[in-house]
Scaffold this motif. Structure first.
Motif, PDB file in Angstrom:
ATOM      1  N   SER A   6      -4.521  -8.058 -13.172  1.00 30.44           N
ATOM      2  CA  SER A   6      -5.988  -8.062 -13.162  1.00 30.44           C
ATOM      3  C   SER A   6      -6.457  -9.513 -13.081  1.00 30.44           C
ATOM      4  O   SER A   6      -6.298 -10.269 -14.053  1.00 30.44           O
ATOM      5  CB  SER A   6      -6.525  -7.411 -14.439  1.00 30.44           C
ATOM      6  N   ALA A  28     -10.802  -8.165  -9.768  1.00 26.20           N
ATOM      7  CA  ALA A  28     -10.112  -6.928  -9.407  1.00 26.20           C
ATOM      8  C   ALA A  28      -9.186  -6.531 -10.542  1.00 26.20           C
ATOM      9  O   ALA A  28      -8.132  -7.134 -10.737  1.00 26.20           O
ATOM     10  CB  ALA A  28      -9.329  -7.115  -8.112  1.00 26.20           C
ATOM     11  N   ASP A  29      -9.606  -5.528 -11.305  1.00 23.78           N
ATOM     12  CA  ASP A  29      -8.766  -4.985 -12.356  1.00 23.78           C
ATOM     13  C   ASP A  29      -7.581  -4.268 -11.721  1.00 23.78           C
ATOM     14  O   ASP A  29      -7.708  -3.673 -10.643  1.00 23.78           O
ATOM     15  CB  ASP A  29      -9.591  -4.000 -13.198  1.00 23.78           C
ATOM     16  N   ASN A  72      -6.333  -1.558 -12.286  1.00 22.47           N
ATOM     17  CA  ASN A  72      -6.598  -0.131 -12.077  1.00 22.47           C
ATOM     18  C   ASN A  72      -7.410   0.133 -10.816  1.00 22.47           C
ATOM     19  O   ASN A  72      -7.519   1.287 -10.376  1.00 22.47           O
ATOM     20  CB  ASN A  72      -7.328   0.456 -13.293  1.00 22.47           C
ATOM     21  N   ASN A  73      -8.007  -0.914 -10.244  1.00 21.74           N
ATOM     22  CA  ASN A  73      -8.806  -0.768  -9.020  1.00 21.74           C
ATOM     23  C   ASN A  73      -8.045  -1.154  -7.754  1.00 21.74           C
ATOM     24  O   ASN A  73      -8.567  -0.996  -6.641  1.00 21.74           O
ATOM     25  CB  ASN A  73     -10.069  -1.634  -9.098  1.00 21.74           C
ATOM     26  N   SER A 105      -7.456   1.574  -5.091  1.00 20.23           N
ATOM     27  CA  SER A 105      -8.719   1.957  -4.439  1.00 20.23           C
ATOM     28  C   SER A 105      -9.149   0.916  -3.415  1.00 20.23           C
ATOM     29  O   SER A 105      -9.628   1.252  -2.324  1.00 20.23           O
ATOM     30  CB  SER A 105      -9.816   2.139  -5.494  1.00 20.23           C
ATOM     31  N   MET A 118     -17.699  -1.293  -6.154  1.00 18.04           N
ATOM     32  CA  MET A 118     -16.440  -0.945  -6.830  1.00 18.04           C
ATOM     33  C   MET A 118     -15.997  -1.975  -7.856  1.00 18.04           C
ATOM     34  O   MET A 118     -15.421  -1.617  -8.887  1.00 18.04           O
ATOM     35  CB  MET A 118     -15.337  -0.754  -5.772  1.00 18.04           C
ATOM     36  N   VAL A 119     -16.250  -3.266  -7.583  1.00 19.73           N
ATOM     37  CA  VAL A 119     -15.740  -4.315  -8.471  1.00 19.73           C
ATOM     38  C   VAL A 119     -16.828  -5.336  -8.784  1.00 19.73           C
ATOM     39  O   VAL A 119     -17.746  -5.551  -7.984  1.00 19.73           O
ATOM     40  CB  VAL A 119     -14.533  -5.052  -7.830  1.00 19.73           C
TER      41      VAL A 119
END
Length: 301
Positions: free
Chosen positions: A87, A110-111, A113-114, A117, A144-145
């Protein structure tokens, strides 16, 4: 002037010709398939499969076709293991080498978990995407982020540039974008911060020390950072989309197409603007310290 030659398949040559369609130039070159010029780099594709890139920085275009387009590269020495899966905050800039248009810097968090995606969206180096794709993907990334976008339009750029050279200006903008983004995502902290490298780390930190609130911890620097983490790739796309929007606005305001890059086409357009409103008008749309300004003035003499 330097050059780079690649060997490509017939399928790839067709893809390249479509990619450079907006930049094609009619020129009779023996055994050639097409000839194009983009941002000061000429691209000549031959029937043999060879593609010649020539200009001051031919690697900017040649690199597009040498990269794997969807897979993050293994981290080089200097980046932690599994860096592409962490992350992080990634930052990049667009417009530094273009005579017209703003300097745009974006930082994206940007984590981990993303990441999947973002990859499904088609996030990768903006140089590998068509302008229409960049605009579409950028809008989706923004929902998204978390991100922070900074835009320095030419009027402000010309005001600051005599005091801040190009490197110091970029350091200040990257630092500010990262600082503001850290506030947005607090109390969350990134595992690292990756800056798409535009100068040596020692030089970056020298200018960073001059900033009021320098972000100094967990910083990593690497060229082509978009290949090593999707956060940088996402920042590159958002920055590019904003830069393209600004060029479109300038084109509408001036009633003529405003190009990116710093080639002869930019000289010609600058000459038209000078005839229309002199340096005061040109300063609203172009970075005046570029050599293009003098070249444009010579054109109208």
């Amino acid at each position: 002037m330097s050059s780079i030659t690649l060997k490509e398949t017939p399928t790839k040559l067709k893809e390249m010709q479509e990619h450079y369609r907006p930049y094609l130039i009619e020129k009779k070159i023996p055994y050639s398939l097409f000839f194009a010029k983009k941002d000061g780099v000429t691209i000549t594709a031959y029937q043999s499969g060879k593609v010649l890139f020539q200009g001051d920085h031919p690697e900017t275009e040649a690199d597009i076709w040498q990269k794997e387009q969807s897979v993050m590269q293994e981290p080089p020495s200097g980046l932690p293991a599994d860096f592409s899966q962490k992350s992080i905050i990634g930052s990049d800039e667009v417009g530094n080498g273009s005579y017209f248009g703003p300097l745009v810097v974006c930082a994206v968090y940007a984590d981990k978990n993303n990441l999947k995606s973002l990859q499904k969206l088609g996030v990768k180096d903006s140089k590998l995407l068509k302008d229409s794709q960049i605009k579409l993907i950028a809008k989706k990334i923004e929902t998204m982020v978390p991100y922070q976008l900074l835009t320095v339009r030419p009027a402000k750029y010309n005001q600051v540039q005599p005091t801040y050279n190009a490197v110091r200006m970029k350091v200040a903008l990257h630092n500010q974008a990262i600082q503001l983004l850290l506030k947005k995502i607090a109390p969350t902290k990134p595992e690292a911060i990756l800056i798409d490298q535009f100068t040596k780390e020692a030089n970056y930190r020298k200018y960073l020390a001059k900033e009021a609130v320098p972000i100094t911890e967990s910083l990593y620097f690497i060229t082509k950072g978009e290949q090593h983490h999707l956060a940088v790739a996402a920042a590159s796309i958002i920055s590019r989309a904003k830069f393209l929007d600004e060029l479109e606005i300038a084109s509408q305001e001036l009633g003529m197409r405003i190009p990116s890059g710093a080639g002869f086409q930019s000289d010609q357009v600058a000459a038209k603007i000078l005839k229309k409103g002199g340096l005061p008008l040109l300063s609203q749309y172009a970075k005046l310290h570029f050599k293009n300004t003098q070249k444009a003035q010579n054109l109208i003499k």
